[in-house]
Scaffold this motif. Structure first.
Motif, PDB file in Angstrom:
ATOM      1  N   GLU A 179       0.821  -1.199   0.000  1.00 10.00           N
ATOM      2  CA  GLU A 179       0.000   0.000   0.000  1.00 10.00           C
ATOM      3  C   GLU A 179       0.864   1.261   0.000  1.00 10.00           C
ATOM      4  O   GLU A 179       0.589   2.222  -0.729  1.00 10.00           O
ATOM      5  N   SER A 180       1.928   1.238   0.810  1.00  5.53           N
ATOM      6  CA  SER A 180       2.776   2.428   0.915  1.00  5.53           C
ATOM      7  C   SER A 180       3.387   2.759  -0.444  1.00  5.53           C
ATOM      8  O   SER A 180       3.513   3.933  -0.816  1.00  5.53           O
ATOM      9  N   GLY A 181       3.728   1.735  -1.222  1.00  9.37           N
ATOM     10  CA  GLY A 181       4.260   1.964  -2.562  1.00  9.37           C
ATOM     11  C   GLY A 181       3.238   2.672  -3.438  1.00  9.37           C
ATOM     12  O   GLY A 181       3.541   3.650  -4.137  1.00  9.37           O
ATOM     13  N   LEU A 182       1.982   2.158  -3.389  1.00 13.95           N
ATOM     14  CA  LEU A 182       0.943   2.754  -4.225  1.00 13.95           C
ATOM     15  C   LEU A 182       0.663   4.199  -3.816  1.00 13.95           C
ATOM     16  O   LEU A 182       0.482   5.078  -4.670  1.00 13.95           O
ATOM     17  N   LEU A 183       0.666   4.427  -2.483  1.00 18.28           N
ATOM     18  CA  LEU A 183       0.441   5.784  -1.985  1.00 18.28           C
ATOM     19  C   LEU A 183       1.548   6.719  -2.466  1.00 18.28           C
ATOM     20  O   LEU A 183       1.301   7.852  -2.884  1.00 18.28           O
ATOM     21  N   PHE A 184       2.766   6.207  -2.416  1.00 11.73           N
ATOM     22  CA  PHE A 184       3.913   6.997  -2.867  1.00 11.73           C
ATOM     23  C   PHE A 184       3.728   7.417  -4.322  1.00 11.73           C
ATOM     24  O   PHE A 184       3.911   8.575  -4.701  1.00 11.73           O
ATOM     25  N   LYS A 185       3.318   6.418  -5.100  1.00  8.70           N
ATOM     26  CA  LYS A 185       3.138   6.674  -6.527  1.00  8.70           C
ATOM     27  C   LYS A 185       2.081   7.770  -6.749  1.00  8.70           C
ATOM     28  O   LYS A 185       2.305   8.747  -7.485  1.00  8.70           O
ATOM     29  N   SER A 186       0.938   7.613  -6.085  1.00 10.22           N
ATOM     30  CA  SER A 186      -0.128   8.599  -6.324  1.00 10.22           C
ATOM     31  C   SER A 186       0.249   9.952  -5.724  1.00 10.22           C
ATOM     32  O   SER A 186      -0.093  11.003  -6.280  1.00 10.22           O
ATOM     33  N   GLY A 187       0.996   9.929  -4.602  1.00 10.64           N
ATOM     34  CA  GLY A 187       1.428  11.177  -3.996  1.00 10.64           C
ATOM     35  C   GLY A 187       2.329  11.970  -4.921  1.00 10.64           C
ATOM     36  O   GLY A 187       2.107  13.165  -5.172  1.00 10.64           O
ATOM     37  N   VAL A 188       3.343  11.292  -5.480  1.00 13.85           N
ATOM     38  CA  VAL A 188       4.282  11.992  -6.365  1.00 13.85           C
ATOM     39  C   VAL A 188       3.557  12.476  -7.614  1.00 13.85           C
ATOM     40  O   VAL A 188       3.782  13.601  -8.098  1.00 13.85           O
ATOM     41  N   SER A 189       2.653  11.623  -8.094  1.00 14.33           N
ATOM     42  CA  SER A 189       1.935  12.016  -9.302  1.00 14.33           C
ATOM     43  C   SER A 189       1.095  13.270  -9.040  1.00 14.33           C
ATOM     44  O   SER A 189       1.023  14.181  -9.875  1.00 14.33           O
ATOM     45  N   ALA A 190       0.476  13.334  -7.836  1.00  9.36           N
ATOM     46  CA  ALA A 190      -0.281  14.535  -7.479  1.00  9.36           C
ATOM     47  C   ALA A 190       0.649  15.739  -7.394  1.00  9.36           C
ATOM     48  O   ALA A 190       0.319  16.841  -7.856  1.00  9.36           O
ATOM     49  N   GLU A 209      -3.141  19.783  -2.511  1.00 14.85           N
ATOM     50  CA  GLU A 209      -4.106  19.317  -1.514  1.00 14.85           C
ATOM     51  C   GLU A 209      -4.141  17.789  -1.467  1.00 14.85           C
ATOM     52  O   GLU A 209      -4.015  17.169  -0.408  1.00 14.85           O
ATOM     53  N   SER A 210      -4.255  17.199  -2.658  1.00 15.13           N
ATOM     54  CA  SER A 210      -4.293  15.738  -2.738  1.00 15.13           C
ATOM     55  C   SER A 210      -2.962  15.142  -2.268  1.00 15.13           C
ATOM     56  O   SER A 210      -2.921  14.116  -1.586  1.00 15.13           O
ATOM     57  N   PHE A 211      -1.861  15.849  -2.607  1.00 18.91           N
ATOM     58  CA  PHE A 211      -0.534  15.389  -2.184  1.00 18.91           C
ATOM     59  C   PHE A 211      -0.455  15.309  -0.653  1.00 18.91           C
ATOM     60  O   PHE A 211       0.007  14.328  -0.073  1.00 18.91           O
TER      61      PHE A 211
END
Lengths: 215, 456
Positions: free
Chosen positions: A24-35, A42-44
């Protein structure tokens, strides 16, 4: 008898949950950086909150697992290996969180021409961690399948190496950037790429553990 | 994997059960090797075996009580001038070789099977661990039971012919024969030994030969248990008998050999690199030294007990070729012309008699056994009181009916009593097609010889 079974089934579930957190942390990282790259701060920031929460849960799970392994003397002959595996996985989780925090602290200015490469790099890194999570699951459930997932870790690690080199080169070739900016971006690239390196280290350890457990 | 205490408690309980419930099978074979016929002698034989085992255990070798007791009995045979039954000895020694080999083979097959099942069924590591734990405990329980059944003969077998106990009934639920009472005491002693001295040997077997994974340990204990069970199950023997298959001799085999065999078998399966051959060498050399050590110790102790403490360590068994014995031998198909000059000559020991025989005539082992059995002197007198003392359930009224007319008669040889009984009732006759009956009859006759013996 019943209580013994319940407790130990609990352990199996906890291990699964813990590995879920890593993935999960990997996926969150991915979406965080993409944001972040999109400028959606805000999403970041929300993603940062979630990854902190995930890291918390992961730590708690890891500690409880360690305790149970030693207090109840489960799998005495391989609990040291299991422990070391859990700790390495936890450090991967920490690195994702750390990298995301770093984006938040430094708020680096990343030119549009680097976005594609950054995304690709992060994708490779997350894939390598996904592969090691799958290998670890196999280690617990179906030891003969460990090798099936393990080779993918090295594949993604090599890919991320290639991208990171390419990215660093293009960062330093870009003349408009100040040296300090170049160095900052380079550090980010290295920091992210390191995660894939660590994943490969875990894979190396895991393959030894698997040999030790093999019948 | 399993705490020493848990292992020790389970082992103790089931050793006692195994010994009392099915300990009789293997003790007969030991009895055949040499019937120690005086209680002081039996004590020394057991003592010599125990000392050898104790010394070897101090040196951390998983030593075999079977070998120690066989060595000690041979020491007694040498001292008392009794003959060592070659065929029984060969039977026992063969199983010593057979037992580790069999254990290794079973371990290899079982291991392959277990690995196949585990890889096929994709069990979670923790579940596998849990199953291995329970499996080990079960295997240990089965193993202890088989150990008690098989090896109690080593500890108490020599006392069976001279047992001071009589049968008792426990609240009318079941009967404890005198042998079972002996076995109970012996197995209690084993249980004490498990708690006090087994730890280091456990370590040698568990870690010394080869690092064992839990699954391998599980397989090792199971194969050991199966082998011990094969060599001590009277149930299995009579089953094979009924199917007309060759039976496995009921012999006290060495549990240590079985387990060492199993561990080596699995080590070889993995290429043999993990085996510490030095330890294996030490253990195997112990297998040679133990019986020799026990024999020497037994002989020397008997000498001391007899000459220093003036204890009777054996009842001399005399031999004489009486007229009746000559006839009996001739009837059995062995020519007696060359033995004519031995008529009515007395031989105080079996060894001297055998020597005299072999000076006159070349005999096959079988013919010699016939002559020896026929001319063994055993003064037997049937009296009213001894008949009354026989166990009612074991000696049925029909059997007694044949016995009662013999009251007051005396016999010089065992076989005379048997023939006299066989004449009077078919129940006392051996039946070639019924091995179970023959065995029971043998036991009954042996009991009669003991109870009707009198000394001048």
């Amino acid at each position: 008898m019943g209580s013994i079974f319940k407790r130990k089934i609990g352990i199996e579930k906890q291990i699964d949950d813990f590995l879920d957190k890593v993935s999960e942390s990997g996926l969150l990282f991915k979406s965080g950086v993409s944001a972040y790259l999109k400028g959606n701060i805000e999403s970041f920031e929300k993603t940062i909150e979630s990854i902190v929460e995930t890291e918390h849960r992961g730590d708690a799970l890891r500690r409880s697992l360690e305790e149970q392994l030693y207090i109840q003397t489960l799998i005495p002959e391989s609990r040291g290996d299991v422990l070391s595996l859990l700790e390495s996985m936890d450090s991967l989780l920490d690195r994702f969180k750390g990298a995301l925090w770093r984006f938040d602290i430094e708020r680096p200015e990343i030119g549009d021409e680097f976005h594609e490469d950054f995304r690709e790099l992060i994708n490779c890194v997350v894939e390598s961690v996904e592969a090691i999570v799958r290998s670890s699951r196999a280690f617990f459930k179906d030891i003969s399948a460990v090798a099936d997932h393990m080779h993918k870790v090295s594949y993604w690690e090599t890919e991320s190496d290639k991208i990171s080199t390419r990215l660093q080169r293009s960062i330093f070739r870009k003349e408009e950037l100040r040296l300090s900016h170049r160095l900052q971006l380079r550090d980010f690239v290295r920091h992210v790429d390191k995660i894939a390196d660590r994943a490969e280290d875990v894979a190396d350890k895991l393959s030894i553990f698997a040999i030790k457990r093999s019948l | 994997m399993i705490r020493f205490r848990t292992a020790a408690i389970c082992c103790s309980i089931f050793v006692v059960l195994g010994a009392v419930i099915s300990g009789a099978g293997a003790s007969h074979t030991l009895g055949k090797l040499g019937a120690v016929n005086a209680i002081a002698g039996a004590f020394i034989v057991a003592f010599a075996a125990a000392m050898s085992v104790y010394l070897m255990t101090l040196a951390r070798f998983p030593v075999s009580t079977s070998q120690a007791i066989v060595g000690a009995i041979i020491g007694w045979n040498l001292f008392s001038g009794a003959l060592t039954d070659g065929s029984a000895l060969i039977k026992i020694v063969t199983t010593w070789v057979l037992c580790p080999v069999l254990a290794a083979a079973i371990a290899v097959i079982l291991y392959k099977l277990v690995v196949f099942i585990i890889t096929r069924s994709k069990i979670h590591m923790f579940k596998q661990d849990r199953m291995t734990r329970y499996g080990l405990l079960l295997a240990g329980i089965f193993g202890s039971y088989a150990l008690g059944a098989n090896n109690i003969a080593n500890v108490m077998g020599v006392f069976v012919p001279v047992s001071p106990f009589s049968d008792i009934s426990v609240f009318g639920w079941f009967n404890l024969t005198s042998a079972q009472q002996l076995f109970f005491i012996g197995s209690l002693a084993i249980a004490v030994g498990v708690f006090t001295y087994s730890r280091r040997v456990m370590m040698t077997v568990g870690v010394g030969i080869m690092e064992l994974s839990p699954v391998a340990a599980f397989v090792a204990v199971w194969s050991h248990s199966i082998v011990l069970f094969l060599f001590s199950s009277q149930g299995l023997e009579s089953f094979l008998m009924r199917q007309g298959l060759p039976t496995i001799p009921l012999v006290p085999v060495s549990s240590s050999q079985a387990i060492v065999g199993a561990v080596i078998g699995m080590g070889l399966l993995k290429g043999g690199r993990g085996i510490r051959w030095r330890t294996v060498g030490g253990i195997t050399s112990g297998w040679v030294t133990t019986p020799i050590l026990a024999a020497i110790m037994s002989f020397i102790s008997l000498f001391f007990l007899q000459n220093v403490f003036q204890q009777k360590t054996y009842r001399p068994v005399r031999f004489a070729l009486t007229l009746e014995a000559m006839d009996h031998i001739r009837e059995a198909g062995v020519p007696t012309e060359k033995l004519a000059d031995l008529l009515d000559e007395n031989f105080p020991t079996a060894v001297q008699f055998k020597k005299a025989l072999s000076q006159r005539i070349a005999l096959t082992p079988m013919a010699r056994n016939i002559i020896m059995a026929a001319s063994e002197i055993d003064e037997i007198r049937v009296t009213q009181s001894t008949i009354a003392g026989l166990n009612m359930d074991w000696f049925t009224p029909e059997l007694r009916k044949a016995l009662e007319p013999l009251e007051g008669s005396e016999f010089l040889h065992k076989w005379q009593l048997q023939e006299a009984l066989a004449e009077r009732s078919p129940l006392w006759r051996f039946d070639q097609n019924n091995r179970d009956k023959n065995k029971d009859l043998q036991n009954k006759l042996a009991h009669l010889y003991e109870t009707f013996r009198y000394e001048k």
